[in-house]
Design an enzyme around this catalytic site. Structure first.
Site, PDB file in Angstrom:
ATOM      1  N   GLN A   1      -7.094  -2.416  79.743  1.00  0.00           N
ATOM      2  CA  GLN A   1      -7.913  -2.840  78.589  1.00  0.00           C
ATOM      3  C   GLN A   1      -9.081  -1.886  78.342  1.00  0.00           C
ATOM      4  O   GLN A   1      -9.541  -1.759  77.214  1.00  0.00           O
ATOM      5  CB  GLN A   1      -8.471  -4.257  78.820  1.00  0.00           C
ATOM      6  CG  GLN A   1      -7.435  -5.365  78.770  1.00  0.00           C
ATOM      7  CD  GLN A   1      -6.925  -5.734  80.137  1.00  0.00           C
ATOM      8  OE1 GLN A   1      -6.819  -4.880  81.019  1.00  0.00           O
ATOM      9  NE2 GLN A   1      -6.589  -6.982  80.349  1.00  0.00           N
TER      10      GLN A   1
ATOM     11  N   ARG B   1      -6.620 -11.722  73.454  1.00  0.00           N
ATOM     12  CA  ARG B   1      -7.083 -11.881  74.834  1.00  0.00           C
ATOM     13  C   ARG B   1      -8.596 -11.710  74.841  1.00  0.00           C
ATOM     14  O   ARG B   1      -9.192 -11.346  73.830  1.00  0.00           O
ATOM     15  CB  ARG B   1      -6.364 -10.939  75.824  1.00  0.00           C
ATOM     16  CG  ARG B   1      -5.968  -9.585  75.370  1.00  0.00           C
ATOM     17  CD  ARG B   1      -7.068  -8.604  75.104  1.00  0.00           C
ATOM     18  NE  ARG B   1      -8.053  -8.517  76.161  1.00  0.00           N
ATOM     19  CZ  ARG B   1      -9.292  -8.125  75.982  1.00  0.00           C
ATOM     20  NH1 ARG B   1      -9.721  -7.774  74.783  1.00  0.00           N
ATOM     21  NH2 ARG B   1     -10.150  -8.067  76.977  1.00  0.00           N
ATOM     22  N   GLY B   2      -9.194 -11.990  76.017  1.00  0.00           N
ATOM     23  CA  GLY B   2     -10.658 -12.002  76.106  1.00  0.00           C
ATOM     24  C   GLY B   2     -11.112 -13.443  75.919  1.00  0.00           C
ATOM     25  O   GLY B   2     -10.676 -14.116  74.980  1.00  0.00           O
ATOM     26  N   ALA B   3     -12.000 -13.901  76.826  1.00  0.00           N
ATOM     27  CA  ALA B   3     -12.300 -15.338  76.899  1.00  0.00           C
ATOM     28  C   ALA B   3     -12.727 -15.970  75.561  1.00  0.00           C
ATOM     29  O   ALA B   3     -12.105 -16.937  75.109  1.00  0.00           O
ATOM     30  CB  ALA B   3     -13.335 -15.582  77.996  1.00  0.00           C
TER      31      ALA B   3
ATOM     32  N   ARG C   1      -3.253 -19.761  79.539  1.00  0.00           N
ATOM     33  CA  ARG C   1      -3.938 -18.925  80.533  1.00  0.00           C
ATOM     34  C   ARG C   1      -4.969 -19.815  81.239  1.00  0.00           C
ATOM     35  O   ARG C   1      -5.775 -20.476  80.577  1.00  0.00           O
ATOM     36  CB  ARG C   1      -4.608 -17.718  79.852  1.00  0.00           C
ATOM     37  CG  ARG C   1      -3.578 -16.812  79.150  1.00  0.00           C
ATOM     38  CD  ARG C   1      -4.167 -15.468  78.822  1.00  0.00           C
ATOM     39  NE  ARG C   1      -4.448 -14.683  80.024  1.00  0.00           N
ATOM     40  CZ  ARG C   1      -5.160 -13.563  80.007  1.00  0.00           C
ATOM     41  NH1 ARG C   1      -5.687 -13.118  78.873  1.00  0.00           N
ATOM     42  NH2 ARG C   1      -5.357 -12.886  81.124  1.00  0.00           N
TER      43      ARG C   1
ATOM     44  N   ASN D   1     -14.253 -12.484  86.447  1.00  0.00           N
ATOM     45  CA  ASN D   1     -13.969 -11.535  85.360  1.00  0.00           C
ATOM     46  C   ASN D   1     -12.752 -10.719  85.785  1.00  0.00           C
ATOM     47  O   ASN D   1     -12.195 -10.923  86.892  1.00  0.00           O
ATOM     48  CB  ASN D   1     -15.197 -10.653  85.094  1.00  0.00           C
ATOM     49  CG  ASN D   1     -15.047  -9.827  83.829  1.00  0.00           C
ATOM     50  OD1 ASN D   1     -14.672 -10.354  82.773  1.00  0.00           O
ATOM     51  ND2 ASN D   1     -15.294  -8.530  83.904  1.00  0.00           N
ATOM     52  N   LYS D   2     -12.343  -9.824  84.932  1.00  0.00           N
ATOM     53  CA  LYS D   2     -11.137  -9.013  85.164  1.00  0.00           C
ATOM     54  C   LYS D   2     -11.104  -8.431  86.572  1.00  0.00           C
ATOM     55  O   LYS D   2     -12.128  -7.969  87.087  1.00  0.00           O
ATOM     56  CB  LYS D   2     -11.100  -7.899  84.113  1.00  0.00           C
ATOM     57  CG  LYS D   2      -9.933  -6.945  84.180  1.00  0.00           C
ATOM     58  CD  LYS D   2      -8.590  -7.633  84.176  1.00  0.00           C
ATOM     59  CE  LYS D   2      -8.405  -8.601  83.043  1.00  0.00           C
ATOM     60  NZ  LYS D   2      -7.208  -9.476  83.224  1.00  0.00           N
TER      61      LYS D   2
ATOM     62  N   ASP E   1     -15.011 -14.546  82.407  1.00  0.00           N
ATOM     63  CA  ASP E   1     -14.021 -15.519  81.917  1.00  0.00           C
ATOM     64  C   ASP E   1     -14.398 -16.936  82.282  1.00  0.00           C
ATOM     65  O   ASP E   1     -14.033 -17.887  81.596  1.00  0.00           O
ATOM     66  CB  ASP E   1     -12.640 -15.181  82.466  1.00  0.00           C
ATOM     67  CG  ASP E   1     -12.130 -13.933  81.780  1.00  0.00           C
ATOM     68  OD1 ASP E   1     -12.524 -12.832  82.196  1.00  0.00           O
ATOM     69  OD2 ASP E   1     -11.392 -14.068  80.786  1.00  0.00           O
TER      70      ASP E   1
HETATM   71  O1  MRU Z   1      -7.005 -10.606  80.755  1.00  0.00           O
HETATM   72  P1  MRU Z   1      -7.996 -10.410  79.651  1.00  0.00           P
HETATM   73  O2  MRU Z   1      -7.847  -9.112  78.934  1.00  0.00           O
HETATM   74  O3  MRU Z   1      -8.039 -11.593  78.711  1.00  0.00           O
HETATM   75  O4  MRU Z   1      -9.392 -10.375  80.413  1.00  0.00           O
HETATM   76  C1  MRU Z   1     -10.557 -10.200  79.683  1.00  0.00           C
HETATM   77  C2  MRU Z   1     -11.763 -10.083  80.521  1.00  0.00           C
HETATM   78  O5  MRU Z   1     -11.716 -10.144  81.724  1.00  0.00           O
HETATM   79  C3  MRU Z   1     -13.069  -9.976  79.793  1.00  0.00           C
HETATM   80  O6  MRU Z   1     -13.979  -9.203  80.518  1.00  0.00           O
HETATM   81  C4  MRU Z   1     -13.657 -11.376  79.620  1.00  0.00           C
HETATM   82  O7  MRU Z   1     -12.716 -12.226  79.023  1.00  0.00           O
HETATM   83  C5  MRU Z   1     -14.882 -11.376  78.814  1.00  0.00           C
HETATM   84  S1  MRU Z   1     -14.519 -11.112  77.107  1.00  0.00           S
HETATM   85  C6  MRU Z   1     -15.944 -11.156  76.220  1.00  0.00           C
END
Ligand code: MRU
Length: 346
Positions: free
Chosen positions: A201, A49-51, A92, A252-253, A242
């Site tokens: 997270q 996970r994470g963009a 996603r 973002n999250k 994201d």
């Molecule tokens: O749902 P996730 O854990 O994939 O969400 C991740 C985030 O929101 C991060 O802040 C974002 O992807 C940036 S990662 C460098």
């Protein structure tokens, strides 16, 4: 500057190894991904996970799909590859890096001539290049971030949300990359990590990364951030993204928007750190960013324990959009700019 020693995606012996992020911090465990269906499932279930990390994983997913197409005819190969891409796209919806990486892979496939074996070889090279490039890009974001962090006090307390670290990228981090660079440069006193409900997270992954690298970290629950700012415990907020629209509105999250509001209220600078591959220049503003909604079980259950009574409804958006007016600067590999100047970096 050195990379972290945490690599969420590794290409090894014709397989992808993923750190299973659903099992951290309790267990550090790799999962083997042998085909693109498994990669799509790993992205959906947030093993990876994470963009930017999702982008890297999807690129390898496209290669795995290509590798397993058994035809010598380019005319048959390319439509089958489009099916692979389509399955990976339906994992996603918010992080644009996923779509960006798949597009890069398809560009390679269509631009590599009419020999299927050559196309497959080029696809593997493109996936590896996307991964290496992300590592380098994040290190540049770290450097650029250092230039715009507040100059006083000498050592900063920086608050971050979710995990935008090595685990969320190829291995350095965007927001946590800036923090990592600040630590290396002697500019960091401590990280404050929002726990980041509902999937935690921050508490699980950001805290784990900081412990691995001996960066001092304090975990707070999301509803404590305003109190900490009021007490002047926080000098800057740095978060990842994201998807960022052309006007600088940033998804973002979930919880990031609220954090930006209280940062503004307390005159705490609020930075978004992200590679340019996270910017969707096709979208005018943040209202056009698709927001993923996830299974409500993430809200009502922790482990095996149900928290809420039966008979209630839930709403579980995974991301929110912070308007550009609340963002001090967006830190990219090409420099930090005001959100409305992002377009100049296109
Ligand atoms: O749902 P996730 O854990 O994939 O969400 C991740 C985030 O929101 C991060 O802040 C974002 O992807 C940036 S990662 C460098």
């Amino acid at each position: 500057m050195t990379a972290s020693s945490i690599y969420p995606v590794t290409w090894q012996h014709d397989r992808v190894l993923l750190i299973d992020q659903t099992r951290l911090p309790g267990e550090f465990h790799h999962i083997q991904i042998a085909n693109y269906h498994q990669m799509a499932e790993a992205i959906k279930t947030m093993i990876v996970r994470g963009a930017p990390a999702i982008g890297v994983a999807a690129a390898y997913g496209v290669y795995l799909g290509a590798r397993d197409i058994y035809t010598e005819e380019v005319g048959e190969f390319l439509p089958l590859l489009e099916n692979v891409a389509e399955e990976l796209r339906h994992t996603r919806p918010t992080a644009v890096n996923l779509f960006w990486a798949i597009r890069e892979m398809l560009k390679t496939a269509y631009g590599s001539g009419d020999n299927v074996a050559t196309i497959k070889q080029q696809l593997l090279m493109t996936a590896q290049a996307i991964q290496e490039q992300d590592l380098y890009t994040c290190q540049q974001i770290g450097d650029r971030g250092l230039e715009v962090l507040p100059s006083s006090p000498d050592k900063l307390n920086i608050l971050t949300h979710c995990n935008a670290g090595a685990l969320a990228t190829a291995g350095y981090g965007t927001a946590l990359g800036v923090i990592r660079s600040a630590w290396t440069a002697g500019r960091l006193e401590r990280v404050y990590a929002d726990e980041t409900r509902p999937r935690l997270q921050g508490a699980k992954l950001t805290a784990w990364e900081c412990v691995q690298e001996k960066i001092p970290v304090t975990v707070i629950t999301d509803n404590m951030a305003a109190h900490c700012m009021q007490k002047k415990m926080i000098h800057a907020v740095v978060v990842g993204a994201d998807r960022i629209a052309a006007n600088g509105d940033a998804a973002n999250k979930i919880g990031t928007y609220g954090l930006a509001v209280i940062a503004k209220m307390h005159q705490v600078p609020f930075f978004v750190a992200a590679p340019l591959s996270t910017v969707d220049f096709d979208l005018q503003d943040g209202t056009q960013i698709p927001i993923e909604e996830r299974d409500p079980i993430e809200i009502y259950q922790i482990g095996e324990t149900r928290l809420c009574p039966e008979g209630v409804d839930f709403y579980n958006p995974a991301f929110d959009v912070t308007p550009n007016s609340l963002i001090t600067a967006i830190i990219t590999e090409k420099g930090a700019v005001k959100p409305t100047q992002l377009i100049s970096l296109q």
